[in-house]
Design a protein around this motif. Structure first.
Motif, PDB file in Angstrom:
ATOM      1  N   ASP A 192     -35.921 -33.239  19.767  1.00  0.00           N
ATOM      2  CA  ASP A 192     -36.459 -32.048  20.412  1.00  0.00           C
ATOM      3  C   ASP A 192     -35.284 -31.163  20.828  1.00  0.00           C
ATOM      4  O   ASP A 192     -34.489 -31.555  21.698  1.00  0.00           O
ATOM      5  CB  ASP A 192     -37.295 -32.426  21.629  1.00  0.00           C
ATOM      6  CG  ASP A 192     -37.951 -31.209  22.278  1.00  0.00           C
ATOM      7  OD1 ASP A 192     -37.744 -30.089  21.789  1.00  0.00           O
ATOM      8  OD2 ASP A 192     -38.676 -31.391  23.272  1.00  0.00           O
TER       9      ASP A 192
ATOM     10  N   THR B 207     -35.156 -28.450  22.544  1.00  0.00           N
ATOM     11  CA  THR B 207     -35.369 -27.576  23.704  1.00  0.00           C
ATOM     12  C   THR B 207     -34.214 -27.627  24.689  1.00  0.00           C
ATOM     13  O   THR B 207     -33.687 -26.587  25.106  1.00  0.00           O
ATOM     14  CB  THR B 207     -36.677 -27.952  24.427  1.00  0.00           C
ATOM     15  OG1 THR B 207     -37.777 -27.810  23.523  1.00  0.00           O
ATOM     16  CG2 THR B 207     -36.898 -27.039  25.620  1.00  0.00           C
ATOM     17  N   SER B 208     -33.793 -28.822  25.082  1.00  0.00           N
ATOM     18  CA  SER B 208     -32.720 -28.938  26.077  1.00  0.00           C
ATOM     19  C   SER B 208     -31.411 -28.376  25.536  1.00  0.00           C
ATOM     20  O   SER B 208     -30.637 -27.752  26.279  1.00  0.00           O
ATOM     21  CB  SER B 208     -32.538 -30.401  26.487  1.00  0.00           C
ATOM     22  OG  SER B 208     -32.216 -31.214  25.372  1.00  0.00           O
ATOM     23  N   GLN B 209     -31.156 -28.566  24.238  1.00  0.00           N
ATOM     24  CA  GLN B 209     -29.944 -28.022  23.638  1.00  0.00           C
ATOM     25  C   GLN B 209     -29.966 -26.496  23.650  1.00  0.00           C
ATOM     26  O   GLN B 209     -28.937 -25.848  23.898  1.00  0.00           O
ATOM     27  CB  GLN B 209     -29.793 -28.524  22.200  1.00  0.00           C
ATOM     28  CG  GLN B 209     -29.640 -30.028  22.075  1.00  0.00           C
ATOM     29  CD  GLN B 209     -29.550 -30.471  20.627  1.00  0.00           C
ATOM     30  OE1 GLN B 209     -28.729 -29.975  19.871  1.00  0.00           O
ATOM     31  NE2 GLN B 209     -30.419 -31.390  20.234  1.00  0.00           N
TER      32      GLN B 209
ATOM     33  N   GLU C 292     -31.611 -24.600  25.787  1.00  0.00           N
ATOM     34  CA  GLU C 292     -31.457 -24.155  27.169  1.00  0.00           C
ATOM     35  C   GLU C 292     -29.997 -24.193  27.587  1.00  0.00           C
ATOM     36  O   GLU C 292     -29.513 -23.283  28.270  1.00  0.00           O
ATOM     37  CB  GLU C 292     -32.319 -25.022  28.092  1.00  0.00           C
ATOM     38  CG  GLU C 292     -33.818 -24.798  27.901  1.00  0.00           C
ATOM     39  CD  GLU C 292     -34.670 -25.778  28.693  1.00  0.00           C
ATOM     40  OE1 GLU C 292     -34.100 -26.804  29.149  1.00  0.00           O
ATOM     41  OE2 GLU C 292     -35.874 -25.533  28.857  1.00  0.00           O
ATOM     42  N   GLU C 293     -29.279 -25.242  27.185  1.00  0.00           N
ATOM     43  CA  GLU C 293     -27.856 -25.336  27.492  1.00  0.00           C
ATOM     44  C   GLU C 293     -27.079 -24.245  26.774  1.00  0.00           C
ATOM     45  O   GLU C 293     -26.141 -23.644  27.338  1.00  0.00           O
ATOM     46  CB  GLU C 293     -27.323 -26.714  27.091  1.00  0.00           C
ATOM     47  CG  GLU C 293     -27.761 -27.842  28.004  1.00  0.00           C
ATOM     48  CD  GLU C 293     -27.193 -27.694  29.409  1.00  0.00           C
ATOM     49  OE1 GLU C 293     -26.057 -27.208  29.533  1.00  0.00           O
ATOM     50  OE2 GLU C 293     -27.894 -28.044  30.373  1.00  0.00           O
TER      51      GLU C 293
ATOM     52  N   LYS D 175     -27.584 -20.902  28.463  1.00  0.00           N
ATOM     53  CA  LYS D 175     -26.794 -20.863  29.689  1.00  0.00           C
ATOM     54  C   LYS D 175     -25.333 -20.578  29.378  1.00  0.00           C
ATOM     55  O   LYS D 175     -24.671 -19.791  30.082  1.00  0.00           O
ATOM     56  CB  LYS D 175     -26.937 -22.200  30.429  1.00  0.00           C
ATOM     57  CG  LYS D 175     -26.209 -22.259  31.755  1.00  0.00           C
ATOM     58  CD  LYS D 175     -26.436 -23.610  32.420  1.00  0.00           C
ATOM     59  CE  LYS D 175     -25.706 -23.702  33.763  1.00  0.00           C
ATOM     60  NZ  LYS D 175     -25.912 -25.029  34.410  1.00  0.00           N
TER      61      LYS D 175
ATOM     62  N   GLN E 141     -42.623 -22.970  21.126  1.00  0.00           N
ATOM     63  CA  GLN E 141     -42.607 -24.388  20.799  1.00  0.00           C
ATOM     64  C   GLN E 141     -43.909 -24.821  20.126  1.00  0.00           C
ATOM     65  O   GLN E 141     -44.975 -24.275  20.389  1.00  0.00           O
ATOM     66  CB  GLN E 141     -42.390 -25.210  22.075  1.00  0.00           C
ATOM     67  CG  GLN E 141     -41.117 -24.867  22.827  1.00  0.00           C
ATOM     68  CD  GLN E 141     -41.105 -25.443  24.233  1.00  0.00           C
ATOM     69  OE1 GLN E 141     -41.973 -25.143  25.041  1.00  0.00           O
ATOM     70  NE2 GLN E 141     -40.113 -26.277  24.532  1.00  0.00           N
TER      71      GLN E 141
ATOM     72  N   SER F 136     -21.296 -33.641  21.416  1.00  0.00           N
ATOM     73  CA  SER F 136     -21.987 -32.835  22.426  1.00  0.00           C
ATOM     74  C   SER F 136     -21.131 -32.709  23.685  1.00  0.00           C
ATOM     75  O   SER F 136     -21.017 -31.638  24.277  1.00  0.00           O
ATOM     76  CB  SER F 136     -23.354 -33.449  22.776  1.00  0.00           C
ATOM     77  OG  SER F 136     -24.188 -33.493  21.649  1.00  0.00           O
TER      78      SER F 136
ATOM     79  N   ASP G  26     -19.539 -29.262  25.157  1.00  0.00           N
ATOM     80  CA  ASP G  26     -19.838 -28.802  26.511  1.00  0.00           C
ATOM     81  C   ASP G  26     -18.564 -28.538  27.293  1.00  0.00           C
ATOM     82  O   ASP G  26     -18.483 -27.620  28.101  1.00  0.00           O
ATOM     83  CB  ASP G  26     -20.697 -29.829  27.247  1.00  0.00           C
ATOM     84  CG  ASP G  26     -22.108 -29.882  26.680  1.00  0.00           C
ATOM     85  OD1 ASP G  26     -22.485 -28.935  25.978  1.00  0.00           O
ATOM     86  OD2 ASP G  26     -22.810 -30.870  26.940  1.00  0.00           O
TER      87      ASP G  26
END
Length: 217
Positions: free
Chosen positions: A96, A98-100, A102-103, A106, A142, A212, A216
């Motif tokens: 998924d 989504t979290s990637q 969102e990061e 940001k 989504q 990752s 980051d």
């Protein structure tokens, strides 16, 4: 047959493709077509291991770069994207994005508005797109295989908005969906397509985690 116990033991192995082939191992190693013959043997006797055996065959004949996964970096996708080309992220089990996303939003310094498609979500999806186009935010739709009716008209809306100069240069439209035979072909053709499969095995999982963390930092 005197070799029957050996063949039975090989057949009952959890990963027979990684074991020596009874009686034939030396001949397979010395034969120019040995890797392919090994694959055929496994295919005929242990069909459930064919995919893994195929990977071993490709690695032996073409090299490991054809079988080792190349993790998708959404940063690279973003850098090659633009404000009038949607990015379709094909969903696979266990992956998924989504979290990637969102990061990434940001890190880039933009807002991202997400809507999970389904019955009655079309107005909310349209609002996220309108806001993104006007203010330079990102819109994330989504599970769009659950909103194919809305998807059917999205390509024309984007083209029309682009001609009218209504799309902010920082706008991005991200679409996640499962493969579906009725997904609008026009939208599919105008979009970037990305498949982000989950890492297979501990080594691949650790590699993705490492890259990752490095990204980051």
């Amino acid at each position: 047959s005197e070799n029957q116990p050996r063949w039975r033991k090989w057949y009952e192995e959890e990963a027979p493709e990684e074991c020596e082939i009874p009686v034939l191992e030396e001949r397979l190693q010395n034969h120019p077509s040995g890797p392919f013959l090994r694959l055929l043997l496994i295919r005929s006797m242990r069909d459930d291991r064919t995919r893994l055996a195929s990977n071993m065959f490709l690695e032996a004949t073409l090299g490991d770069k054809y079988v080792k996964p190349n993790p998708t970096r959404l940063e690279d996708v973003y850098e090659t994207s633009d404000n009038v080309t949607p990015v379709i992220l094909l969903l696979t089990p266990g992956a998924d994005p989504t979290s990637q996303l969102e990061e990434l939003a940001k890190k880039v310094g933009v807002k991202i508005g997400a809507v999970s498609m389904g019955e009655g979500q079309e107005p909310h999806a349209q609002k996220k797109i309108d806001i993104g186009m006007a203010e330079g935010a990102w819109a994330l739709l989504q599970n769009c295989h659950l909103g194919l009716g809305f998807m059917a008209h999205l390509d024309e809306f984007i083209k029309r908005s682009s001609k009218e100069g209504k799309i902010h240069e920082k706008f991005r439209l991200w679409i996640t969906c499962e493969p579906h035979p009725e997904f609008p072909i026009n939208l599919l053709q105008m979009s970037m397509k990305v498949t982000n499969e989950p890492p297979a095995g501990m080594k691949a999982g650790m590699y993705r985690s490492y890259t990752s963390v490095v990204d980051d930092d």
